[in-house]
Design a protein around this motif. Sequence first.
Motif, short mmCIF file in Angstrom:
data_model
loop_
_atom_site.label_atom_id
_atom_site.label_comp_id
_atom_site.label_asym_id
_atom_site.label_seq_id
_atom_site.Cartn_x
_atom_site.Cartn_y
_atom_site.Cartn_z
N VAL A 1 75.72 51.93 22.93
CA VAL A 1 76.93 51.60 22.16
C VAL A 1 77.91 50.99 23.17
N VAL A 2 78.07 49.67 23.12
CA VAL A 2 78.77 48.97 24.20
C VAL A 2 79.75 47.95 23.63
N GLY A 3 81.01 48.07 24.01
CA GLY A 3 81.99 47.03 23.77
C GLY A 3 82.57 46.94 22.37
N ASN A 4 82.36 47.96 21.55
CA ASN A 4 82.78 47.91 20.15
C ASN A 4 84.19 48.46 19.96
N THR A 5 84.80 48.14 18.83
CA THR A 5 86.05 48.75 18.40
C THR A 5 85.72 49.73 17.28
N ILE A 6 86.02 51.01 17.50
CA ILE A 6 85.67 52.08 16.57
C ILE A 6 86.97 52.82 16.25
N SER A 7 87.51 52.59 15.07
CA SER A 7 88.86 53.08 14.82
C SER A 7 89.09 53.45 13.37
N GLY A 8 90.00 54.39 13.16
CA GLY A 8 90.46 54.74 11.82
C GLY A 8 89.43 55.40 10.93
N ASN A 9 88.31 55.84 11.49
CA ASN A 9 87.32 56.56 10.69
C ASN A 9 87.81 57.98 10.45
N LYS A 10 87.47 58.57 9.31
CA LYS A 10 88.10 59.83 8.92
C LYS A 10 87.58 61.02 9.71
N HIS A 11 86.40 60.90 10.31
CA HIS A 11 85.91 61.95 11.20
C HIS A 11 85.86 61.38 12.61
N GLY A 12 84.89 61.79 13.43
CA GLY A 12 84.84 61.32 14.81
C GLY A 12 84.51 59.85 14.94
N GLY A 13 84.86 59.31 16.11
CA GLY A 13 84.47 57.93 16.38
C GLY A 13 82.96 57.79 16.55
N ILE A 14 82.40 58.55 17.52
CA ILE A 14 80.95 58.61 17.75
C ILE A 14 80.55 60.08 17.77
N VAL A 15 79.55 60.45 16.98
CA VAL A 15 79.07 61.83 16.88
C VAL A 15 77.58 61.84 17.20
N LEU A 16 77.18 62.70 18.15
CA LEU A 16 75.77 62.89 18.47
C LEU A 16 75.41 64.35 18.26
N THR A 17 74.26 64.59 17.63
CA THR A 17 73.83 65.97 17.40
C THR A 17 72.31 66.05 17.31
N ARG A 18 71.80 67.23 17.57
CA ARG A 18 70.37 67.53 17.42
C ARG A 18 69.50 66.62 18.28
N ASN A 19 69.68 66.75 19.60
CA ASN A 19 68.82 66.10 20.59
C ASN A 19 68.90 64.57 20.55
#
Length: 301
Positions: free
Chosen positions: A197-215
């Motif tokens: 995940v490189v160089g993006n604009t991630i904004s105004g989302n109602k939960h987290g910007g980037i979420v990682l879970t379960r390995n």
Amino acid sequence: MRHSLVAISICFYSVISHAATLTVDCDSGGKIMEALSKARPGDTVLTSGTCNEHVNIAPEQVRITLDGQKKTTLKHPGGEQTSPHALYNRGKEITIKNFTVTGGLDGIHLSGAASAVLDGNVVVDNKGRGIHIDKGSIARVLNNRIEGNGVMGISVTGTSYAYIGVFIPRIPALSPNTIRNNAGPGIQIERSSGAWVVGNTISGNKHGGIVLTRNAHADVMGNTISANGGDGVNFSFGSGVNFDSEPRKDGPNQTATGQLNAGAGLRCMTGGFADGPLGTLAGEKGGKIVDGGCVDRVSTK
């Protein structure tokens, strides 16, 4: 050897000469699925207009380009369909570019094991996920705007892999996406899946910007992650993040001035791990929150 090279050249030019361009004008009654039924490897389908149909790319279809030319809206027609998704791809080496995709449960859905380049699309106002990558699929997500979708922006799951904003790590140029104002996370990566995940604009989302879970695992660099309703980056349950990874030289992530995320800039829980610079990732609850079960090698310098 010379005869072998001649034979190879003849075969190569034979393949090129048979590539065709098919055109679809949806405003005049044309259908993308009718053109796809005639498309062969190497062909391009050029489309225009408002296409009220569900597009299903079959597993046996390979190396086909669908080009909306920035003048095509693909809108799921609703009702009983073979798939609830606007564009459902099970094909290999498919290019989908320059469409507005709307009205599906998912906008663009890759299912196993599919592969595609998604370039220059506007994926907006779908009921579920903007882009969903599942069941061992691989996607390159480049130059898209993914906005206002009802569950999340991009979902990567089921041992799949995504290059989000970069074609491959060793190509220096970026192809950044804007992922904003979705009803859940901007990007969610889970269940043994991975991503760059490189160089993006991630904004105004109602939960987290980037979420990682379960390995899950991701290399996350050079993004602007701001004003999200949860943490900027959140990882848990054996998931990990590299904030600095060769061969990329994109620098750390940042949060725009005056646009703090609602949680922390970074949050690690339940056996997560992270390495690299925090950059200016920040939230209303601070730069980072890390519980005792995490491996924290994040530098604040």
